[in-house]
Motif scaffolding. Structure first.
Motif, mmCIF file in Angstrom:
data_model
loop_
_atom_site.group_PDB
_atom_site.id
_atom_site.type_symbol
_atom_site.label_atom_id
_atom_site.label_comp_id
_atom_site.label_asym_id
_atom_site.label_seq_id
_atom_site.Cartn_x
_atom_site.Cartn_y
_atom_site.Cartn_z
ATOM 1 N N MET A 101 0.810 -1.218 0.000
ATOM 2 C CA MET A 101 0.000 0.000 0.000
ATOM 3 C C MET A 101 0.848 1.275 0.000
ATOM 4 S SD MET A 101 -3.262 -0.737 2.467
ATOM 5 C CE MET A 101 -4.676 -1.672 1.852
ATOM 6 N N GLY A 102 2.155 1.122 0.067
ATOM 7 C CA GLY A 102 3.026 2.293 -0.055
ATOM 8 C C GLY A 102 3.492 2.908 1.244
ATOM 9 N N GLN A 103 3.324 2.214 2.372
ATOM 10 C CA GLN A 103 3.738 2.820 3.635
ATOM 11 C C GLN A 103 5.253 3.013 3.713
ATOM 12 O OE1 GLN A 103 3.191 0.554 7.231
ATOM 13 N NE2 GLN A 103 3.460 -1.424 6.238
ATOM 14 N N LEU A 104 6.021 2.066 3.142
ATOM 15 C CA LEU A 104 7.474 2.201 3.215
ATOM 16 C C LEU A 104 7.988 3.282 2.257
ATOM 17 C CD1 LEU A 104 8.704 -1.491 3.601
ATOM 18 C CD2 LEU A 104 8.439 0.278 5.352
ATOM 19 N N VAL A 105 7.250 3.519 1.177
ATOM 20 C CA VAL A 105 7.636 4.599 0.264
ATOM 21 C C VAL A 105 7.433 5.952 0.954
ATOM 22 C CG1 VAL A 105 7.239 5.666 -1.981
ATOM 23 C CG2 VAL A 105 7.025 3.186 -1.733
ATOM 24 N N ILE A 106 6.305 6.102 1.649
ATOM 25 C CA ILE A 106 6.076 7.339 2.417
ATOM 26 C C ILE A 106 7.137 7.500 3.481
ATOM 27 C CG2 ILE A 106 4.623 8.210 4.300
ATOM 28 C CD1 ILE A 106 2.276 8.135 2.653
ATOM 29 N N LEU A 107 7.440 6.414 4.192
ATOM 30 C CA LEU A 107 8.441 6.487 5.251
ATOM 31 C C LEU A 107 9.808 6.846 4.669
ATOM 32 C CD1 LEU A 107 8.255 6.129 8.290
ATOM 33 C CD2 LEU A 107 8.990 3.760 8.009
ATOM 34 N N GLY A 108 10.140 6.250 3.518
ATOM 35 C CA GLY A 108 11.394 6.573 2.865
ATOM 36 C C GLY A 108 11.469 8.038 2.453
ATOM 37 N N GLU A 109 10.361 8.557 1.900
ATOM 38 C CA GLU A 109 10.319 9.970 1.499
ATOM 39 C C GLU A 109 10.459 10.883 2.713
ATOM 40 O OE1 GLU A 109 9.659 13.023 -1.589
ATOM 41 O OE2 GLU A 109 10.402 10.963 -1.518
ATOM 42 N N LEU A 110 9.789 10.530 3.795
ATOM 43 C CA LEU A 110 9.871 11.337 5.015
ATOM 44 C C LEU A 110 11.292 11.353 5.565
ATOM 45 C CD1 LEU A 110 6.579 10.245 6.814
ATOM 46 C CD2 LEU A 110 7.099 12.525 5.952
ATOM 47 N N PHE A 111 11.920 10.191 5.620
ATOM 48 C CA PHE A 111 13.278 10.139 6.163
ATOM 49 C C PHE A 111 14.254 10.897 5.270
ATOM 50 C CE2 PHE A 111 13.882 7.001 9.767
ATOM 51 C CZ PHE A 111 12.589 7.156 10.229
ATOM 52 N N HIS A 112 14.039 10.839 3.965
ATOM 53 C CA HIS A 112 14.860 11.631 3.037
ATOM 54 C C HIS A 112 14.695 13.122 3.337
ATOM 55 C CE1 HIS A 112 16.837 12.749 -0.724
ATOM 56 N NE2 HIS A 112 15.828 13.570 -0.960
ATOM 57 N N HIS A 113 13.454 13.551 3.520
ATOM 58 C CA HIS A 113 13.155 14.959 3.826
ATOM 59 C C HIS A 113 13.753 15.356 5.173
ATOM 60 C CE1 HIS A 113 10.763 18.625 4.439
ATOM 61 N NE2 HIS A 113 10.368 18.117 5.595
ATOM 62 N N GLY A 128 14.066 -10.779 11.292
ATOM 63 C CA GLY A 128 13.601 -11.336 10.037
ATOM 64 C C GLY A 128 14.229 -10.645 8.846
ATOM 65 N N ASN A 129 13.911 -11.153 7.668
ATOM 66 C CA ASN A 129 14.471 -10.620 6.432
ATOM 67 C C ASN A 129 13.413 -9.816 5.695
ATOM 68 O OD1 ASN A 129 16.196 -10.216 4.239
ATOM 69 N ND2 ASN A 129 15.459 -12.050 3.194
ATOM 70 N N TYR A 130 13.634 -8.516 5.577
ATOM 71 C CA TYR A 130 12.682 -7.630 4.896
ATOM 72 C C TYR A 130 13.435 -6.830 3.828
ATOM 73 C CZ TYR A 130 9.530 -8.739 8.739
ATOM 74 O OH TYR A 130 8.727 -9.403 9.643
ATOM 75 N N PRO A 131 13.648 -7.411 2.649
ATOM 76 C CA PRO A 131 14.413 -6.718 1.600
ATOM 77 C C PRO A 131 13.774 -5.395 1.178
ATOM 78 C CG PRO A 131 13.332 -8.715 0.743
ATOM 79 C CD PRO A 131 13.208 -8.754 2.221
ATOM 80 N N GLU A 132 12.451 -5.251 1.401
ATOM 81 C CA GLU A 132 11.784 -4.007 1.009
ATOM 82 C C GLU A 132 12.263 -2.807 1.819
ATOM 83 O OE1 GLU A 132 8.681 -6.282 3.593
ATOM 84 O OE2 GLU A 132 10.411 -6.725 2.310
ATOM 85 N N LEU A 133 12.937 -3.057 2.945
ATOM 86 C CA LEU A 133 13.477 -1.957 3.747
ATOM 87 C C LEU A 133 14.733 -1.357 3.134
ATOM 88 C CD1 LEU A 133 13.169 -3.294 7.414
ATOM 89 C CD2 LEU A 133 11.826 -1.474 6.361
ATOM 90 N N GLN A 134 15.367 -2.090 2.234
ATOM 91 C CA GLN A 134 16.673 -1.692 1.724
ATOM 92 C C GLN A 134 16.642 -0.308 1.075
ATOM 93 O OE1 GLN A 134 19.382 -3.582 2.416
ATOM 94 N NE2 GLN A 134 20.538 -1.804 1.685
ATOM 95 N N ASP A 135 15.560 -0.018 0.346
ATOM 96 C CA ASP A 135 15.495 1.239 -0.395
ATOM 97 C C ASP A 135 15.523 2.464 0.513
ATOM 98 O OD1 ASP A 135 15.466 -0.007 -2.824
ATOM 99 O OD2 ASP A 135 13.284 0.069 -3.070
ATOM 100 N N MET A 136 15.042 2.343 1.762
ATOM 101 C CA MET A 136 15.002 3.517 2.623
ATOM 102 C C MET A 136 16.227 3.636 3.530
ATOM 103 S SD MET A 136 12.150 2.753 5.562
ATOM 104 C CE MET A 136 12.710 4.158 6.519
ATOM 105 N N LEU A 137 17.083 2.595 3.531
ATOM 106 C CA LEU A 137 18.221 2.625 4.454
ATOM 107 C C LEU A 137 19.243 3.702 4.102
ATOM 108 C CD1 LEU A 137 18.841 -1.164 5.217
ATOM 109 C CD2 LEU A 137 17.848 0.589 6.698
ATOM 110 N N ASP A 138 19.253 4.165 2.847
ATOM 111 C CA ASP A 138 20.182 5.230 2.463
ATOM 112 C C ASP A 138 19.944 6.499 3.265
ATOM 113 O OD1 ASP A 138 21.376 3.614 0.601
ATOM 114 O OD2 ASP A 138 20.277 4.436 -1.111
ATOM 115 N N ASP A 139 18.722 6.693 3.705
ATOM 116 C CA ASP A 139 18.401 7.911 4.455
ATOM 117 C C ASP A 139 18.250 7.649 5.954
ATOM 118 O OD1 ASP A 139 18.183 10.000 2.375
ATOM 119 O OD2 ASP A 139 16.687 8.629 1.561
ATOM 120 N N VAL A 140 18.639 6.457 6.395
ATOM 121 C CA VAL A 140 18.660 6.143 7.826
ATOM 122 C C VAL A 140 20.103 6.235 8.296
ATOM 123 C CG1 VAL A 140 18.213 4.384 9.574
ATOM 124 C CG2 VAL A 140 16.636 4.657 7.655
#
Length: 348
Positions: A101-113, A128-140
């Motif tokens: 539903m896009g919650q991680l995309v919003i979270l990624g955008e927020l962390f980037h901002h 656990g293994n959640y590869p979908e988190l990888q895209d937002m780790l650049d801004d963590v």
């Protein structure tokens, strides 16, 4: 009269399983949730409801009800978030969504901002293994593997440093996130804004999946199916920042008018899907088309999604959002093609 709000952090500490506790004393979890987020003002709540909550928290009414304390809003520059469910500085926000539903995309955008604007961005890595988190780790900037490690990072930070922290629901179920928040509060550290997510999506099936919250972001299956991102439900999402004294009155007025239009638009859309535009009363056609335009305007391209969409990300100030939404509500864009409003920033 003093502005009243519930002491949500106290409820989190004293009654972690509030859904079960509320039901045990005859309270509806939805009512309690709406009181926590401010959707139902404390001044309009039944006395027995407030008294029951105080009893559950084993506190006095004076401890449960905070008077005259302003809540600072964090401007995210995401149109639908800032308009319908503003983020409370130092509060806890729960994201209610199923996977996809896009919650991680919003979270990624927020962390980037937030990272660009001087916040310290943190995540407590879920088991656990959640590869979908990888895209937002650049801004963590800081990834902790335990509550103790997160506590150390936060307490070693500059005392004036504003911090945003992402935590998976597994730490809500164990109660560890509430223990961390209580430790930080006892030390006077009040500038940590916490995002609670559920990577498994079970939150959609529960009344109060995270317990008491300052902000609730509820994602919408219909908007997701139609690729209307960010797919935030404008009617179910809410925030304690929306309590009258904490919000500019123009913002509150525009927000309420927009919700009223979208509520009716959704009702009409169900009819149009079955009978076509001729199936609704002529007097409602303008409302339908205006709601269609507002819904399209509330989509937004994100910077973190640029590699996938090929569309430049857009940030929109709250004031621009309010001006644009007001213009749509007033009919100034009635002649614009709906397609021209999809995935833009501000109106030209």
């Amino acid at each position: 009269m003093d502005q009243l709000k519930l002491n949500v952090s106290l409820l989190r500490q004293r009654v972690p399983n509030l859904t079960t506790a509320a039901r045990s004393v005859g309270l509806r979890p939805a009512t309690v949730s709406n009181l926590c987020t401010g959707k139902i003002p404390v001044g309009r709540a039944e006395v027995r409801t407030i008294a029951a909550l105080a009893s559950l928290a084993k506190c006095s009414l004076d401890e449960l009800i905070i008077r005259g304390e302003a809540i600072e809003m964090i401007e995210t520059k995401i149109k639908t978030l800032d308009l319908f469910a503003p983020l409370a500085m130092g509060g806890t926000v729960g994201l209610v969504a199923r996977p996809g539903m896009g919650q991680l995309v919003i979270l990624g955008e927020l962390f980037h901002h937030f990272k660009l604007n001087g916040f310290l961005t943190m995540m407590i890595k879920p088991n656990g293994n959640y590869p979908e988190l990888q895209d937002m780790l650049d801004d963590v900037e800081q990834v902790a593997h335990s509550m103790e490690e997160a506590y150390g990072i936060i307490t070693r930070a500059n005392p004036d440093q504003k911090i945003v922290l992402a935590v998976d629901r597994e730490h809500v179920l164990t109660g560890k996130i509430y223990e961390l928040q209580e430790r930080l509060q006892n030390e006077g550290i009040l500038h940590v804004t916490t995002f609670l997510v559920d990577l498994k999506g079970n939150v959609m099936d529960e009344d109060m999946p995270y317990g008491p919250l300052e902000t609730l972001w509820y994602f919408d299956a219909d908007l997701t199916a139609r690729r209307m991102f960010p797919a935030l439900n404008p009617l179910y999402s809410t925030s304690s920042v929306l309590e009258g004294a904490h919000l500019d009155q123009n913002h509150l007025s525009v927000q309420q008018r927009a919700q009223k239009l979208l509520r009716r638009y959704r009702e009409l859309r169900a009819l149009v899907n079955v009978k076509g535009i001729a199936g609704i009363p002529g007097s409602e056609v303008e409302t339908y088309h205006r709601g269609e335009r507002l819904e399209a305007y509330l989509t937004q391209p994100f910077t973190v999604a640029e590699p996938y969409t090929g569309k430049k990300g857009e940030s929109v100030s709250l004031q621009d959002t309010l001006n644009d939404v007001q213009a749509i509500l007033n009919g100034s864009w009635d002649d614009a093609p709906v397609e021209s409003l999809y995935f833009i920033g501000r109106l030209l």
